[in-house]
Design an enzyme around this catalytic site. Structure first.
Site, PDB file in Angstrom:
ATOM      1  N   THR A   5      39.837  51.765  40.745  1.00  0.00           N
ATOM      2  CA  THR A   5      40.170  50.611  39.927  1.00  0.00           C
ATOM      3  C   THR A   5      40.182  51.044  38.467  1.00  0.00           C
ATOM      4  O   THR A   5      39.717  52.127  38.137  1.00  0.00           O
ATOM      5  CB  THR A   5      39.172  49.447  40.164  1.00  0.00           C
ATOM      6  OG1 THR A   5      39.185  49.109  41.547  1.00  0.00           O
ATOM      7  CG2 THR A   5      39.411  48.217  39.365  1.00  0.00           C
ATOM      8  N   GLY A  35      34.422  49.810  39.450  1.00  0.00           N
ATOM      9  CA  GLY A  35      33.120  50.136  40.038  1.00  0.00           C
ATOM     10  C   GLY A  35      32.822  49.360  41.300  1.00  0.00           C
ATOM     11  O   GLY A  35      31.665  49.231  41.690  1.00  0.00           O
ATOM     12  N   GLY A  36      33.829  48.785  41.947  1.00  0.00           N
ATOM     13  CA  GLY A  36      33.618  48.086  43.215  1.00  0.00           C
ATOM     14  C   GLY A  36      32.603  46.978  43.071  1.00  0.00           C
ATOM     15  O   GLY A  36      32.614  46.220  42.103  1.00  0.00           O
TER      16      GLY A  36
HETATM   17  N1  GLY Z   1      39.139  46.560  45.198  1.00  0.00           N
HETATM   18  C1  GLY Z   1      38.161  46.347  44.207  1.00  0.00           C
HETATM   19  C2  GLY Z   1      37.848  44.892  44.005  1.00  0.00           C
HETATM   20  O1  GLY Z   1      38.764  44.103  43.970  1.00  0.00           O
HETATM   21  O2  GLY Z   1      36.725  44.493  43.893  1.00  0.00           O
END
Ligand code: GLY
Length: 558
Positions: free
Chosen positions: A367, A458-459
């Protein structure tokens, strides 16, 4: 399900258009912070050529798609938080991916109900319908003052002329080499004879340049209809995917009212569902508002913050998903009363085991985020993703577009841990046309004399990074500190405090363990925060990029 075209209109009618402080004098210049020097320079080029923050955001988004092909792209989605200074209008442009029409709740399970884990991670079945191209068109048309072709020009140039392979690129490509090898079109662009290219090699993306040109010339139809759409659908289906031309034609961005909160006099404006970010952030701040956290000892402060994190991530699992599919009790979750209820179970001296609450889920592993303020005070905070590095690793031949694997952000089997060991809830189960729950948290922080735009990748750890940065803003610290401070995180399940090296000292750790916490140091640091700040009172701008990444932050005088 409400059709996408109508959702936006309805949401637009609900928008709040006034914002305190909007009448303040203009900033002394612009500030831009992105995760890549070429994207920062491209955004500045757009500002120099008469574009506003919204045009610059379109340029930054498209350029990041080219120069960080592992982090975001035309094959993914994101959230763009906008503030228009002239009238105080604020909105979140939701360009999150959508599940294809043929998606089903159990599409990643075998006949025995067991998850086929790689299926939601690698290849075309892992990909939701992308939203980023639609967002580029929408933001330029509704908020920009330049043409889409002008805004996309730097990205097209970089795709055609090529970008240098860096060590970071190599790390990302090693991580996804197997998936990339499975897709001949992706391997031809991102690998060198099936292997990771050398540092300094030039990565040319001719097909991506052509796709960007179609978008520049034909707008939405340039991606969601016509020859590009044909290639995307044929390529995914030939490789076992389920996309249709209708899925692409039906895609539309949605304008959503941002989530708002107030913490110790700081006005917080943040991402709305289908991001869990804004509600999570404001819930944590509301919970902490009942404690003297800023004057507490380090141990007390970490304990209280972690307990607030635990409870907010519990709420995430129970209540959050795509608001067009599930009823989210937004008002209640954002209320002070809800925070007081959460705080009732909080023992200031002891950790609450997560299993003693009722029942978190995280996002991806890559991201990107950028923050921009222009010289008129317009601002954009945008967090963008294709989920994993290089998304699904799959590129439909002839498109130059690497597709996301954002389908893995759904609860692929509700109630059970997903591939990350994180637990998803019913509200985030897969349905056709639904958007997967996200953690992306672009946020504005504002007092009468300071305005900041922040966010980070950072997920599942994005929301707590923004919480810690908000705490630093409240403490009056400079952005340089927020982006570099060591971080810690708790997400309800697994029930442990995760922390970066240096974030928790041996003594603090001992005290936290005595309070009942499990404390796990991490080997790696995480996040790549990008901050811009306007000190209105001092007529001064600041911009900072996280030292963990390779970004560039610039203050440009008017
Ligand atoms: N794929 C990362 C998020 O949307 O949280």
């Amino acid at each position: 399900m409400m059709r996408a075209c109508c959702k936006g209109v309805l949401a637009a009618l609900l928008l709040v258009v006034t914002f305190p402080g909007s009448a303040a004098a203009d900033p002394p210049g612009a500030a831009v912070a992105t995760a890549h020097p070429l994207a920062t320079e491209a955004a500045l080029e757009t500002l120099d050529n008469g574009g506003n923050a919204f045009d610059a955001a379109v340029t930054a988004t498209a350029t990041l798609a080219v120069v960080e092909p592992y982090g975001s792209g035309l094959g993914g989605g994101g959230f763009w938080l906008l503030h228009r200074q002239a009238d105080g209008h604020q909105v979140m442009v939701d360009g999150r991916e959508e599940a294809p029409g043929a998606a089903t709740r159990t599409m990643y399970q075998n006949d025995d109900g067991e998850l086929r884990e790689r299926d939601s991670l690698d290849g075309p079945r892992a990909a939701g319908i992308p939203g980023t191209p639609a967002a580029l068109v929408h933001i330029t048309r509704e908020y920009g003052n330049r043409s889409l072709a002008e805004n996309l020009a730097p990205a097209i140039r970089h795709a055609r002329e090529g970008i240098p392979v860096t060590e970071h690129y190599q790390r990302m490509a090693y991580f996804r080499r197997d998936a990339l090898r499975e897709s001949p079109a992706a391997a031809a662009v991102f690998l060198d004879d099936g292997d990771v290219p050398e540092v300094g090699d030039t990565l040319v993306q001719t097909d991506l340049a052509l796709t960007l040109e179609r978008l520049a010339d034909d707008g939405l139809a340039g991606f969601y209809d016509g020859a590009v759409a044909e290639r995307l659908v044929a390529g995914t289906r030939e490789a076992g995917g389920i996309w249709t031309r209708e899925d692409l034609q039906d895609y539309a961005v949605v304008e959503r009212e941002p989530v708002r909160g107030d913490y110790r006099g700081v006005r917080v404006t943040s991402a709305a569902p289908p991001s869990a970010g804004g509600i999570g952030l404001v819930t944590m701040l509301n919970t902490l508002a009942g404690y003297d956290v800023h004057d507490a000892t380090e141990v007390q402060r970490i304990h209280l913050q972690v307990e607030a994190m635990r409870r907010a991530y519990r709420d995430r699992r129970l209540y959050l998903g795509d608001p067009d599919f599930v009823d989210i009790p937004r008002e209640r979750l954002l209320s002070r009363e809800h925070a007081r209820n959460l705080a009732q179970s909080l023992d200031p001296e002891r950790a609450t085991p997560s299993e003693a609450l009722e029942d978190a889920q995280g996002g991806g592993r890559n991201t990107t985020h950028f923050s921009i303020i222009d010289a008129d005070g317009n601002r954009v905070g945008a967090t963008l993703s294709i989920n994993y590095p290089f998304g699904s690793g799959f590129m439909p031949p002839g498109s130059g577009v690497v597709l996301n694997n954002e389908m893995d952000d759904f609860a692929t089997r509700p109630g059970e841990p997903n591939a990350y060991g994180l637990v998803g809830g019913e509200a985030n189960a897969i349905e056709p046309g639904k958007r997967p729950l996200s953690s992306m948290t672009p946020t504005f922080l504002e007092t009468d004399d300071r305005v900041a735009v922040i966010g980070s990748p950072g997920g599942s750890r994005i929301i707590t990074q923004v919480l810690l940065a908000t705490m630093s803003f409240v403490d009056g610290l400079e952005p340089e500190f927020w982006v570099s401070r060591p971080r810690y995180h708790h997400q309800y399940l697994p029930d442990r405090i995760q922390h970066e090296p240096g974030a928790i000292s041996v003594d603090t750790r001992r005290a936290l363990v005595e309070m009942g916490h499990t404390v796990r140091p991490m080997l790696r640091r995480y996040g790549d925060m990008q901050v811009v700040m306007w000190h209105r009172g001092e007529s001064r701008m600041a911009a900072e990029s996280d030292p963990r990444g390779g970004g560039k932050a610039v203050v440009a005088d008017d």
